[in-house]
Structures are given as structure tokens and as C-alpha cells.
Design an enzyme around this catalytic site. Structure first.
Site, PDB file in Angstrom:
ATOM      1  CG  HIS A 193     -14.500  -5.498  41.679  1.00  0.00           C
ATOM      2  ND1 HIS A 193     -13.689  -6.589  41.060  1.00  0.00           N
ATOM      3  CD2 HIS A 193     -16.124  -6.059  40.506  1.00  0.00           C
ATOM      4  CE1 HIS A 193     -14.635  -7.364  39.838  1.00  0.00           C
ATOM      5  NE2 HIS A 193     -15.524  -7.059  39.322  1.00  0.00           N
ATOM      6  CB  CYS A 224      -7.798  -7.102  44.869  1.00  0.00           C
ATOM      7  SG  CYS A 224      -8.266  -8.318  44.068  1.00  0.00           S
TER       8      CYS A 224
END
Length: 272
Positions: A189, A256
Site C-alpha cells: 500500500h 499506487c
């Protein structure tokens, strides 16, 4: 005396010849001439004795052989009587109307996307963070330039793996895979959720540059060192980044990228 005895014997012989000599030839002749006549049974004048019939002892003592019993006729099933339909239960009286409840306040919605980090979160991400390997982790990831020490790597990219650390894509290589080339593909993440081990774990991934070192260590203590060689962005559908490249033994890190988190930041490092 002798003479007298001889005379007596001669007289006896003469008398025997006259009176009782053998007459068999005569009888035989008469028989051949006359032939055998029919036999006639004379009437004795009395009733002949008749044997009374006596019942056989065997017949009296023996029991008659049993005859097979005739099968009893099966009872015919009685006609089933259909039950009369029960009358429907009487309707219960309706309860008295209850007062309407006051409207409840709406519940706080659960975040589907990680929240934006606060200034405090960002300051914490700038400091070194040391992890311990929990049960189920297959590798430890260390990136000194990102302040990460021994972050747990799980052999899955499911939500639970990305919540408690870094995920390894099971369809890609491991550092010890016996293949001509390898691509160890890890994902983490960029933001994550506060209070979890993966919160901001790859927040500083974009700060890496060529030559920076990345270290993997398995549970047996074996170390695998890599140096960064490529940094670029792709779309989520670009699965080719997980493939191997001829004659390259490399490690790929993915997270991301902003501002809308729809693209992917890729950092590749080759083994040294």
C-alpha cells in the site's frame, strides 16, 4: 440139514414168483396204451377254511403324511379414510398500534479507500520502522532509503496480506526459484489504513533511485541483494510487468501513485 434148508429156500422163491413178482412192465404197457386221464377233484363235503383279514399293524401305527397347508388369504387393505379438513384457526386479534420510533441517525460510512495521511502520519513514515516476521511470512524486506527494516512479506496478494505487510504474487518467482531468470513481484500500500502494519509502508517508494539497495531475507537467514535499475509507471491492466525477462534475475516493487491512485508505480532492481 443143508438139504432141508435148500428146499425151504427154493419153495419160498417159487411162492414169491407166483404171488408178488415185479409187474412194472405190465403197468408201463397199460399206461402207454391208455394215456393220462383228467384229474377230478372230489367234494370233501365241508366249507373250506378262509383266512380272516387282519388290519395291517403298519397302517394303524403310521401317521398320515402332512398335507401342505393352504395359504391364508391376505387381508385386503381397508379403504383409507380421508380426514376432514380442519377449520382454519380463528384470526388473532391485532396488537395495539405501537408508537413509531424516532428516526435513527445514519451510521458513519466505512471507508472503501484509505484516508489521506495526516502530517503526523507523514512524519512517522520518514522515520525508520522495524518489523518482526509473524507466522506465515515467507520473507523480510529491508529498504534503508525508505526507512523499512524487515517488513513481512506474505505469499499472497489478498486483502489480509496487504493489510499486515507486503504481498508476493504467487504466480511469480521466489528468490530461490530454479529458473534461468526470475522476477520476484511484491506489492504494498502507498497509504493503507491507520493502525495496520501496512500503513504507509510504500509511501516513500517514489524516492528510490538507481543504485539504491534492496534486501530480501528468508526465514532461514539467507540474504538476497538487489540494486534499483528502473522506475516507471503503468496502468493496472499492464500485467506484463509481472513477466520474466531473459537473463535477468530481478525484483519488482509495485504501489499506487497519485494524485487519484489509478496508476501503478513500478521499481525494478537486479540481483547483485
Amino acid at each position: 440139514m443143508a438139504m432141508a434148508l435148500a428146499l425151504v429156500c427154493a419153495g419160498a422163491v417159487a411162492v414169491f414168483a407166483v404171488l408178488g413178482g415185479p409187474q412194472e412192465p405190465m403197468a408201463a404197457k397199460a399206461a402207454t396204451e391208455a394215456g393220462p386221464g383228467p384229474l377230478v377233484r372230489s367234494d370233501p363235503g365241508i366249507e373250506p377254511w378262509k383266512e380272516k383279514p387282519v388290519a395291517s399293524v403298519k397302517a394303524e401305527t403310521e401317521e398320515p403324511e402332512p398335507q401342505p397347508a393352504e395359504p391364508e388369504p391376505e387381508p385386503k387393505p381397508e379403504p383409507r379414510q380421508e380426514k376432514a379438513p380442519e377449520p382454519p384457526p380463528a384470526p388473532e386479534p391485532e396488537p395495539a398500534a405501537r408508537p413509531a420510533k424516532p428516526p435513527q441517525p445514519a451510521q458513519t460510512p466505512v471507508f472503501e479507500e484509505p484516508p489521506e495521511p495526516t502530517e503526523s502520519d507523514i512524519r512517522s513514515a520518514q522515520e525508520p520502522r522495524r518489523y518482526s516476521l509473524p507466522d506465515g511470512a515467507v520473507l523480510g524486506l529491508t529498504v534503508d532509503d525508505m526507512g523499512i527494516r524487515n517488513a513481512p512479506v506474505f505469499d499472497s496478494v489478498g486483502a489480509w496480506a496487504l493489510k499486515y505487510g507486503v504481498g508476493h504474487h504467487p504466480e511469480t518467482s521466489m528468490p530461490w526459484s530454479s529458473t534461468p531468470q526470475r522476477n520476484v513481484y511484491l506489492a504494498g500500500h502507498r497509504l493503507g489504513f491507520p493502525g495496520t502494519a501496512s500503513h504507509l509502508i510504500f509511501y516513500r517508494l517514489d524516492e528510490l533511485g538507481r543504485g539504491d539497495e534492496i534486501l530480501l531475507k528468508d526465514r532461514d537467514g539467507d540474504r538476497y541483494r538487489y540494486r534499483v535499475t528502473e522506475i516507471f509507471e503503468t496502468d493496472p491492466e499492464d500485467s506484463w510487468v509481472m513477466g520474466q525477462i531473459r537473463d535477468r534475475d530481478m525484483l519488482t516493487l509495485q504501489t499506487c501513485t497519485g494524485p487519484n491512485w489509478e496508476r501503478r508505480l513500478i521499481v525494478r532492481a537486479d540481483r547483485v
